[in-house]
Design an enzyme around this catalytic site. Sequence first.
Site, PDB file in Angstrom:
ATOM      1  N   ASN A  89       0.790  -1.254  -0.071  1.00  0.00           N
ATOM      2  CA  ASN A  89       0.143   0.150   0.029  1.00  0.00           C
ATOM      3  C   ASN A  89       0.905   1.393  -0.080  1.00  0.00           C
ATOM      4  OD1 ASN A  89      -1.474   2.311   1.408  1.00  0.00           O
ATOM      5  ND2 ASN A  89      -3.071   0.611   1.404  1.00  0.00           N
ATOM      6  N   ASN A 136     -11.487   2.575   3.265  1.00  0.00           N
ATOM      7  CA  ASN A 136     -10.563   3.092   4.536  1.00  0.00           C
ATOM      8  C   ASN A 136     -11.514   3.368   5.541  1.00  0.00           C
ATOM      9  OD1 ASN A 136      -8.208   4.163   5.839  1.00  0.00           O
ATOM     10  ND2 ASN A 136      -7.416   4.384   3.756  1.00  0.00           N
ATOM     11  N   THR A 137     -11.125   4.189   6.812  1.00  0.00           N
ATOM     12  CA  THR A 137     -11.755   4.376   7.859  1.00  0.00           C
ATOM     13  C   THR A 137     -12.743   5.488   7.544  1.00  0.00           C
ATOM     14  OG1 THR A 137      -9.826   5.874   8.257  1.00  0.00           O
ATOM     15  CG2 THR A 137      -9.867   3.708   9.617  1.00  0.00           C
ATOM     16  N   ASN A 190      -6.009  10.938   7.717  1.00  0.00           N
ATOM     17  CA  ASN A 190      -4.967  11.775   8.634  1.00  0.00           C
ATOM     18  C   ASN A 190      -3.643  12.417   8.203  1.00  0.00           C
ATOM     19  OD1 ASN A 190      -6.797  10.707  10.744  1.00  0.00           O
ATOM     20  ND2 ASN A 190      -5.671   8.477  10.465  1.00  0.00           N
ATOM     21  N   THR A 191      -3.731  12.308   6.580  1.00  0.00           N
ATOM     22  CA  THR A 191      -2.831  13.040   6.032  1.00  0.00           C
ATOM     23  C   THR A 191      -3.665  14.271   5.146  1.00  0.00           C
ATOM     24  OG1 THR A 191      -1.359  11.207   5.657  1.00  0.00           O
ATOM     25  CG2 THR A 191      -1.173  13.114   4.049  1.00  0.00           C
TER      26      THR A 191
END
Length: 347
Positions: A137, A244-245, A175-176
């Site tokens: 990933n 994803n989350t 989170n980026t």
Amino acid sequence: MDLYPLIRPLLFRLDPETAHRLTLSALDAAAKFIPRPRRLSCPTEVLGLRFPNPVGLAAGLDKNGDHILGLARLGFGFIEVGTVTPRPQPGNPRPRLFRLPQAQALINRMGFNNLGLSHLVENLKRLRARDFILGVNLGKNRDTPNTKAVNDYLLGLESVYELADYVAINLSSPNTPGLRELQHGKLLEELLTELLEARERLAVKTGKSLPLAVKIAPDLSLEQLAAQAEILLRYRVDAVIATNTTLDHSRIAHLPYGQEEGGVSGGPLKAQSTAMVRQLAERFAGRIPIIACGGILCAEDALAKFAAGASLIQLYTGLIYRGPKLIEEILTRLEERSYPSRSRISR
Ligand SMILES: Cc1cc2nc3c(=O)[nH]c(=O)nc-3n(C[C@H](O)[C@H](O)[C@H](O)COP(=O)(O)O)c2cc1C
């Protein structure tokens, strides 16, 4: 014997990151003694690859590829390492990972903490013959602006091209800052154009065409999803990982830690993520395989993902709450029941 229910209360008394580190170290130490997983007869052919079984480890648990062999011993048909960024980076300050056991959920704002591409590549080079599929990933460094993001992904692709069985382009970690903008419109098209051109060049050079999957977020409106699906179809990516989350904290806001910033995984993500798989499957109509990820906590959850149109599934939070027994539980159910025949090899 399933020891995890005995060990879990002890682990859950520790800070989640410490528990994570200890568990993986113990797994490495024990790997040699763990009996080889029983071979279950559910191989799956997707992406031009033969997966020994369709249950995989989701990205983020082994970001640096330090624990691949131990994790494979748990019975996964495929392991996705990363997210790896070109340069090492520390991620966000701690605490950045929270357990919400009442909802079988986690909140994380790790921020791609990882040791960088060269560390991962060295680990991959050390692997000898494998009996599982290995995905890598890829992400971008936090300080790489979106206008230059493609360079980070290209470097990732080139570095792991001959070592991986597929790559996942991660455009969806919350989170980026700004990363999720790359999932849309022109930015997505530019990124895919460059990556697919690079893949063609590398295929000529190496004689191998590496499948390219795109990992997407669950927080998309129907219009955004339709536009994105159209681009993914037009560029003929090899697979989509959904999802994803989520940034939706509404189901857990009342629980301890429920207000912590970060992506939510596990129970509260399940329905949203399965709905996404269903919508994508309708749009793709078999043209792009879907790897379903999000809230799989028992065999029934796994079956629901296949019923929604997934060809493969991945676990993360379920493993933290249920332990490795979850993998066997799902595989046993898959053996008992037939799952979509188009992704199953007849024997
Ligand atoms: C602590 C943690 C770290 C994660 N790190 C990554 C990551 O580096 N890259 C990525 O693509 N997804 C990452 N994820 C997301 C998972 O791969 C998965 O998509 C998500 O958790 C939903 O699946 P689950 O409900 O089974 O956990 C992370 C998830 C957690 C809980």
